[in-house]
Design a protein around this motif. Sequence first.
Motif, PDB file in Angstrom:
ATOM      1  N   VAL B 153      53.741  -6.709  22.968  1.00 10.72           N
ATOM      2  CA  VAL B 153      54.445  -5.620  22.283  1.00 10.72           C
ATOM      3  C   VAL B 153      54.671  -4.447  23.236  1.00 10.72           C
ATOM      4  CG1 VAL B 153      54.297  -3.905  20.425  1.00 10.72           C
ATOM      5  CG2 VAL B 153      53.601  -6.236  19.980  1.00 10.72           C
ATOM      6  N   SER B 154      53.633  -4.117  24.017  1.00  6.45           N
ATOM      7  CA  SER B 154      53.757  -2.971  24.924  1.00  6.45           C
ATOM      8  C   SER B 154      54.785  -3.238  26.026  1.00  6.45           C
ATOM      9  CB  SER B 154      52.400  -2.618  25.538  1.00  6.45           C
ATOM     10  OG  SER B 154      51.988  -3.655  26.385  1.00  6.45           O
ATOM     11  N   LEU B 155      54.862  -4.506  26.464  1.00 11.12           N
ATOM     12  CA  LEU B 155      55.840  -4.845  27.500  1.00 11.12           C
ATOM     13  C   LEU B 155      57.257  -4.629  26.999  1.00 11.12           C
ATOM     14  CD1 LEU B 155      54.305  -8.130  28.982  1.00 11.12           C
ATOM     15  CD2 LEU B 155      54.526  -5.958  30.152  1.00 11.12           C
ATOM     16  N   ILE B 156      57.514  -5.071  25.763  1.00  9.81           N
ATOM     17  CA  ILE B 156      58.864  -4.923  25.205  1.00  9.81           C
ATOM     18  C   ILE B 156      59.142  -3.454  24.891  1.00  9.81           C
ATOM     19  CG2 ILE B 156      60.289  -5.464  23.163  1.00  9.81           C
ATOM     20  CD1 ILE B 156      60.199  -7.710  25.243  1.00  9.81           C
ATOM     21  N   ALA B 157      58.113  -2.753  24.380  1.00  6.04           N
ATOM     22  CA  ALA B 157      58.293  -1.329  24.049  1.00  6.04           C
ATOM     23  C   ALA B 157      58.666  -0.534  25.288  1.00  6.04           C
ATOM     24  CB  ALA B 157      57.022  -0.777  23.424  1.00  6.04           C
ATOM     25  N   SER B 158      58.017  -0.865  26.427  1.00  4.85           N
ATOM     26  CA  SER B 158      58.316  -0.127  27.663  1.00  4.85           C
ATOM     27  C   SER B 158      59.705  -0.451  28.188  1.00  4.85           C
ATOM     28  CB  SER B 158      57.263  -0.417  28.733  1.00  4.85           C
ATOM     29  OG  SER B 158      57.250  -1.797  29.020  1.00  4.85           O
ATOM     30  N   ALA B 159      60.228  -1.631  27.797  1.00  6.98           N
ATOM     31  CA  ALA B 159      61.554  -2.019  28.287  1.00  6.98           C
ATOM     32  C   ALA B 159      62.684  -1.563  27.378  1.00  6.98           C
ATOM     33  CB  ALA B 159      61.619  -3.538  28.429  1.00  6.98           C
ATOM     34  N   SER B 160      62.354  -1.217  26.098  1.00  4.64           N
ATOM     35  CA  SER B 160      63.438  -0.858  25.170  1.00  4.64           C
ATOM     36  C   SER B 160      63.971   0.531  25.479  1.00  4.64           C
ATOM     37  CB  SER B 160      62.948  -0.941  23.720  1.00  4.64           C
ATOM     38  OG  SER B 160      61.998   0.040  23.469  1.00  4.64           O
ATOM     39  N   GLY B 161      65.239   0.755  25.116  1.00  5.28           N
ATOM     40  CA  GLY B 161      65.917   1.995  25.493  1.00  5.28           C
ATOM     41  C   GLY B 161      65.560   3.179  24.620  1.00  5.28           C
ATOM     42  N   ASN B 162      66.139   3.242  23.415  1.00 10.15           N
ATOM     43  CA  ASN B 162      65.931   4.378  22.511  1.00 10.15           C
ATOM     44  C   ASN B 162      64.562   4.277  21.835  1.00 10.15           C
ATOM     45  OD1 ASN B 162      66.021   6.208  20.304  1.00 10.15           O
ATOM     46  ND2 ASN B 162      68.252   6.156  20.387  1.00 10.15           N
ATOM     47  N   LEU B 163      63.699   5.251  22.141  1.00  8.50           N
ATOM     48  CA  LEU B 163      62.310   5.193  21.675  1.00  8.50           C
ATOM     49  C   LEU B 163      62.202   5.349  20.159  1.00  8.50           C
ATOM     50  CD1 LEU B 163      59.692   4.865  23.386  1.00  8.50           C
ATOM     51  CD2 LEU B 163      59.272   7.273  22.925  1.00  8.50           C
ATOM     52  N   LEU B 428      75.217  -2.785  14.806  1.00  7.78           N
ATOM     53  CA  LEU B 428      76.333  -1.842  14.681  1.00  7.78           C
ATOM     54  C   LEU B 428      75.909  -0.421  15.055  1.00  7.78           C
ATOM     55  CD1 LEU B 428      79.168  -2.627  13.653  1.00  7.78           C
ATOM     56  CD2 LEU B 428      78.570  -1.651  11.457  1.00  7.78           C
ATOM     57  N   TYR B 429      74.677  -0.063  14.679  1.00  5.04           N
ATOM     58  CA  TYR B 429      74.181   1.286  14.951  1.00  5.04           C
ATOM     59  C   TYR B 429      73.193   1.330  16.126  1.00  5.04           C
ATOM     60  CZ  TYR B 429      76.484   2.457  10.592  1.00  5.04           C
ATOM     61  OH  TYR B 429      77.430   2.635   9.622  1.00  5.04           O
ATOM     62  N   ASN B 430      73.250   0.295  16.971  1.00  4.37           N
ATOM     63  CA  ASN B 430      72.457   0.231  18.213  1.00  4.37           C
ATOM     64  C   ASN B 430      70.947   0.346  18.036  1.00  4.37           C
ATOM     65  OD1 ASN B 430      74.726  -0.119  19.867  1.00  4.37           O
ATOM     66  ND2 ASN B 430      75.132   2.090  19.759  1.00  4.37           N
ATOM     67  N   TYR B 431      70.425  -0.299  17.019  1.00  2.00           N
ATOM     68  CA  TYR B 431      68.964  -0.400  16.875  1.00  2.00           C
ATOM     69  C   TYR B 431      68.519  -1.655  17.626  1.00  2.00           C
ATOM     70  CZ  TYR B 431      68.477   3.277  13.409  1.00  2.00           C
ATOM     71  OH  TYR B 431      68.455   4.503  12.776  1.00  2.00           O
ATOM     72  N   PRO B 432      67.447  -1.580  18.418  1.00  2.00           N
ATOM     73  CA  PRO B 432      67.037  -2.770  19.179  1.00  2.00           C
ATOM     74  C   PRO B 432      66.451  -3.862  18.274  1.00  2.00           C
ATOM     75  CG  PRO B 432      65.485  -0.974  19.536  1.00  2.00           C
ATOM     76  CD  PRO B 432      66.562  -0.423  18.664  1.00  2.00           C
ATOM     77  N   ILE B 433      67.116  -5.002  18.224  1.00  2.00           N
ATOM     78  CA  ILE B 433      66.651  -6.115  17.377  1.00  2.00           C
ATOM     79  C   ILE B 433      65.325  -6.671  17.903  1.00  2.00           C
ATOM     80  CG2 ILE B 433      67.182  -8.520  16.749  1.00  2.00           C
ATOM     81  CD1 ILE B 433      69.951  -7.706  16.077  1.00  2.00           C
TER      82      ILE B 433
END
Lengths: 122, 491
Positions: B153-163, B428-433
């Motif tokens: 989870v932390s690896l993906i969280a650190s890679a995702s854009g909008n916090l 559509l609203y750019n939420y990270p899936i």
Amino acid sequence: MLPGLFFSCLVLIQEIHIMYINNMHRSFKCKLLYIKNKKTIVQLLIIFSTFLYIIFLNYTGFILISIVYMYFNFNLLQYRHKILTPLLSIFIPILTYLFFGYMLKIPLPRSSLEESLLNILL
Amino acid sequence: MIENLIIGFEHLIQIKNLAMIPIGVIVGVMLGAIPGLGSSFAITIMIPMTYWMSPEQALIFLTNIGSASVFGGSLPAILLHIPGTGGSTATTWEGYSMTKKGEANRAVGISLFASSLGGFLGSVIVILFAPMLALYGLKFSYPEVFLIAILAVSLIASASGNLVKGFFAGFLGLLIASVGTDPISAIPRFTFHIYGLYDGVHYVVVLIGLFGISEIFFLVRKNQIVANEKDISSDVTDILEGSKDVFRNFKLFIQSSFLGTILGAVPGIGPAITNFMAYNLAVSYSKTPKKFGTGVPEGIVATESCNTATQSGALIPTCTLGIPGSGMTAALLAGFMLHGLAPGPQLFIQNPEGIYSILIAFSIGSLLIIPLVFGFIKYIVKIVYIQVNLLIPIILLMAVIGAFGINNSTIDIVIMIIFGILGYYMRLYNYPISALVLPIILGPKIEEGFRKGLMLSNGDYLIFFTRPICIMLWIIILLSITAPFFIRKLK
């Protein structure tokens, strides 16, 4: 089932609301007639047809409702051919049933009519 | 050991045994390519067909189905944005982007070579180090499994854009993961008295909805998957280009394969988790991390080599200890039992020819995927040429059956459609899936690991900080969170 229908109703209300806001400057008749994006309606009809498909799946069995579902979706998406559309609508569900139901043993719902037909054919 | 290997090889070289390898590979690729039917399902439904086979033939057949189905799962992920198995979720991000750019052949080529060679490398590691790695796998208990899930989870969280959006999606994912019966007290949570929700929300149903159905809603607005028909290339050289991509990123390939094999040996850590970790590995080592998500070959190399290697690694605890490392190996264990082989430490002593012939056949099968599938890629890829108005109803029907087939329940189809709508609006609203998907996959592992870990220590939280592997995992988690900030500052 009900939460699903409720959720899709919410989506429908939201879409109508967006259309209403986009066309506020138009007359009421225009607001109703003017659908800025026809594809949105197609998306919504796909969702509704799928919910209806799920409801009828247990009553009519997989093959019959899938044929209707496929035929409806082909027409909805403008895939209209005199021979191919009905042919694909019939053959794809039957082939799918034979592959998944008979070969892979997934217990797809069967109606009594389908059951007797399949017993005669297979 | 070499003696056992030779005996195993001699045992394998019989026409009936050898014939089972390509048959298993073909069946595995075909079943894996159907969304919703994972490798465990593929093995389970094929077990009755092995009644007439000898134990070796049956297990060669079943293990090869398991390894090939992982590659099969990447085909709909790359071509249709529907992950065939949980292990190919991260493949969709780069694979489908490449397809949209007209590079479907190249993407499938990368997947083919990375999967095949990753599986081969993993199986070689298994053959050489199985007993040793089995002991290491046994050291992982609930606290360690909990921390591995937190690490993912932390690896993906650190890679995702909008916090903020990532946090919102992650929280929603955890909430969805908590639906179902409590694993310890068996009390139903958020089930609303709906019978189908008592087992929780299956992550494959969520994946088909979030990726597949949402993509159908986007496709309704297009005429074809590929934006410009002229962009589509159907040349064999593109598939070979994919193989070159694997060798261009050879270091990443080796790292991902090792990561997959080692984590695969830990019971409970399957390819559905490791493919995210491998993807993050590719992002962190890349010189252009911002390009990820737009069709970067490294992303496919990492995820595909890792997920097949994970299946190889999962064979270690299965064969040596009788503990299934993943869903696939749990199904395989049933196959072992059915044919009178009791997996465990005695298996290597009592029946070395049998077990080594199965392991060698597994590695040969991994390599055999390339010649068996290579010729068909250019035909498989043609699915992206098909007009969407013909394709959508067919994909919809397949998605419906895929969702239904998981628990034989219509409620899963409803869940799939709801997640399809949710996925559509999120995109559509750019939420990270990815931030929504990962907690749904890992939620049960996190909960089980945390609560059972606490039960082991009689409620003492120090169990998560004092065990040697836990300390090591905490250091890696802290590094994964802080490293991107330091790297950015250094640049």
